[in-house]
Design a protein around this motif. Structure first.
Motif, PDB file in Angstrom:
ATOM      1  N   SER A 127       0.765  -1.183   0.038  1.00 54.09           N
ATOM      2  CA  SER A 127      -0.009   0.011   0.054  1.00 54.09           C
ATOM      3  C   SER A 127       0.932   1.432  -0.065  1.00 54.09           C
ATOM      4  CB  SER A 127      -0.775   0.110   1.100  1.00 54.09           C
ATOM      5  OG  SER A 127      -0.158   0.224   2.445  1.00 54.09           O
ATOM      6  N   ILE A 128       0.184   2.195  -0.313  1.00 54.95           N
ATOM      7  CA  ILE A 128       0.831   3.583  -0.479  1.00 54.95           C
ATOM      8  C   ILE A 128       1.503   4.123   1.133  1.00 54.95           C
ATOM      9  CG2 ILE A 128       0.734   6.166  -0.592  1.00 54.95           C
ATOM     10  CD1 ILE A 128      -0.862   5.350  -3.244  1.00 54.95           C
ATOM     11  N   ASP A 129       0.574   3.563   1.900  1.00 53.22           N
ATOM     12  CA  ASP A 129       0.833   3.841   3.465  1.00 53.22           C
ATOM     13  C   ASP A 129       1.918   2.987   3.839  1.00 53.22           C
ATOM     14  OD1 ASP A 129      -1.484   5.766   3.927  1.00 53.22           O
ATOM     15  OD2 ASP A 129      -2.750   3.988   4.621  1.00 53.22           O
ATOM     16  N   GLU A 130       2.178   1.897   3.476  1.00 54.32           N
ATOM     17  CA  GLU A 130       3.471   1.091   3.819  1.00 54.32           C
ATOM     18  C   GLU A 130       4.571   1.789   3.210  1.00 54.32           C
ATOM     19  OE1 GLU A 130       6.119  -1.864   5.247  1.00 54.32           O
ATOM     20  OE2 GLU A 130       3.854  -1.157   5.724  1.00 54.32           O
ATOM     21  N   ILE A 131       4.520   2.178   1.970  1.00 54.24           N
ATOM     22  CA  ILE A 131       5.396   3.055   1.557  1.00 54.24           C
ATOM     23  C   ILE A 131       6.236   4.255   2.179  1.00 54.24           C
ATOM     24  CG2 ILE A 131       6.421   4.047  -0.683  1.00 54.24           C
ATOM     25  CD1 ILE A 131       4.801   2.082  -2.206  1.00 54.24           C
ATOM     26  N   CYS A 132       4.910   4.908   2.612  1.00 52.02           N
ATOM     27  CA  CYS A 132       5.501   5.913   3.350  1.00 52.02           C
ATOM     28  C   CYS A 132       5.798   5.756   4.710  1.00 52.02           C
ATOM     29  CB  CYS A 132       3.948   6.810   3.503  1.00 52.02           C
ATOM     30  SG  CYS A 132       3.320   7.728   2.023  1.00 52.02           S
ATOM     31  N   ARG A 133       5.386   4.650   5.317  1.00 51.57           N
ATOM     32  CA  ARG A 133       6.041   4.349   6.597  1.00 51.57           C
ATOM     33  C   ARG A 133       7.399   3.805   6.543  1.00 51.57           C
ATOM     34  NH1 ARG A 133       7.327   0.056   9.503  1.00 51.57           N
ATOM     35  NH2 ARG A 133       7.070  -1.387   7.766  1.00 51.57           N
ATOM     36  N   ARG A 134       7.473   3.225   5.511  1.00 45.76           N
ATOM     37  CA  ARG A 134       9.050   2.933   5.536  1.00 45.76           C
ATOM     38  C   ARG A 134       9.866   3.987   5.189  1.00 45.76           C
ATOM     39  NH1 ARG A 134      10.179  -2.944   3.456  1.00 45.76           N
ATOM     40  NH2 ARG A 134       8.484  -4.066   3.909  1.00 45.76           N
ATOM     41  N   ALA A 135       9.679   5.019   4.239  1.00 41.45           N
ATOM     42  CA  ALA A 135      10.129   6.166   4.011  1.00 41.45           C
ATOM     43  C   ALA A 135      10.328   7.204   5.167  1.00 41.45           C
ATOM     44  CB  ALA A 135       9.706   6.571   2.697  1.00 41.45           C
ATOM     45  N   GLY A 136       9.362   6.986   6.282  1.00 40.80           N
ATOM     46  CA  GLY A 136       9.368   7.961   7.136  1.00 40.80           C
ATOM     47  C   GLY A 136       8.563   9.141   6.677  1.00 40.80           C
ATOM     48  N   TYR A 137       7.647   9.207   6.000  1.00 37.12           N
ATOM     49  CA  TYR A 137       6.935  10.163   5.232  1.00 37.12           C
ATOM     50  C   TYR A 137       5.395  10.054   5.496  1.00 37.12           C
ATOM     51  CZ  TYR A 137      11.396  12.099   3.444  1.00 37.12           C
ATOM     52  OH  TYR A 137      12.510  12.533   3.052  1.00 37.12           O
ATOM     53  N   THR A 138       4.583  11.331   5.276  1.00 35.36           N
ATOM     54  CA  THR A 138       3.151  11.199   5.277  1.00 35.36           C
ATOM     55  C   THR A 138       2.711  11.045   3.843  1.00 35.36           C
ATOM     56  OG1 THR A 138       3.154  13.725   4.942  1.00 35.36           O
ATOM     57  CG2 THR A 138       3.151  12.951   7.048  1.00 35.36           C
ATOM     58  N   THR A 139       1.602  10.721   3.699  1.00 28.45           N
ATOM     59  CA  THR A 139       0.969  10.441   2.307  1.00 28.45           C
ATOM     60  C   THR A 139       0.920  11.710   1.519  1.00 28.45           C
ATOM     61  OG1 THR A 139      -1.381  10.616   3.235  1.00 28.45           O
ATOM     62  CG2 THR A 139      -0.408   8.541   2.996  1.00 28.45           C
ATOM     63  N   GLY A 140       0.912  12.788   2.383  1.00 22.13           N
ATOM     64  CA  GLY A 140       1.157  14.163   1.740  1.00 22.13           C
ATOM     65  C   GLY A 140       2.308  14.381   1.111  1.00 22.13           C
ATOM     66  N   ALA A 141       3.405  14.014   1.763  1.00 23.64           N
ATOM     67  CA  ALA A 141       4.867  14.086   0.815  1.00 23.64           C
ATOM     68  C   ALA A 141       4.570  13.185  -0.129  1.00 23.64           C
ATOM     69  CB  ALA A 141       5.694  13.591   1.894  1.00 23.64           C
TER      70      ALA A 141
END
Length: 201
Positions: free
Chosen positions: A33-47
């Motif tokens: 999921s996009i949420d998982e990618i953001c979690r791994r990268a340390g960013y919000t979905t806005g980023a």
């Protein structure tokens, strides 16, 4: 000089791409999921959405990065050979040579290809990206024939497609049976004969 978010944007994009590559390799494109990618990268979905409009767009950014690195490596190796009179065996050796990252990329790109087969819009974009990468291989093949003073007896775009098919099919078999078929075995055995067969008499 760029300030704030503009200056940080390349770093944000790079971290999202790295996180996505890791996640796609581990869990698959569809399951990530996009949420998982953001979690791994340390960013919000806005980023995320300030850099990519969709997960497909992110994959194609990965595609372009990988293609650029792979082609740069290939061009460098071929340039060393075409300074002389390369044999079909030498060219086949270059085409069969795989970098360590190829296994992960093969897993990620193969799954996305299956996804694209069910999504015509994604398939068309994938075909466009493939065509750009293939054009570079055609350029390399053109240089090879030119340096040998020979004319190809076949369409070089079609030849490039066949070489890619052999390379990817061989890699699949090597990944499934690494002991029985070490990486590069089929390419080294059969690509020289293929290259010789497409010269004009």
């Amino acid at each position: 000089m760029p300030k704030g978010p503009t200056r940080r944007r390349p770093q944000t994009r790079a971290r999202l791409l790295e996180a996505a590559m890791d996640a796609f390799a581990e869990a698959g494109f569809g399951a990530t999921s996009i949420d998982e990618i953001c979690r791994r990268a340390g960013y919000t979905t806005g980023a995320y959405y300030s850099n990519f409009s969709s997960k497909d767009e992110l994959f194609f950014a990965l595609f372009d990065e990988h293609a650029a690195r792979a082609l740069e490596r290939l061009v460098s190796k071929v340039a060393d050979l075409t300074a002389g009179d390369p044999t079909p065996e030498q060219i086949a050796g270059v085409l069969a040579d795989l970098s360590p990252e190829e296994r992960r990329w093969y897993v990620v790109s193969t799954e996305f290809t299956l996804y694209a087969l069910r999504n015509p819009e994604a398939a068309q974009v994938l075909a466009d990206h493939d065509a750009k990468a293939r054009a570079e291989l055609v350029r390399i093949l053109t240089a090879y024939f030119t340096c040998r003073g020979r004319e190809p007896a076949v369409d070089l775009d079609q030849l490039a497609r066949l070489i890619i098919a052999i390379r990817e099919g061989a890699l699949l078999q090597s990944l499934v049976e690494p002991d029985a078929l070490p990486t590069g075995t089929l390419e080294a055995a059969f690509l020289p004969a293929l290259l010789r067969s497409v010269f004009h008499p």
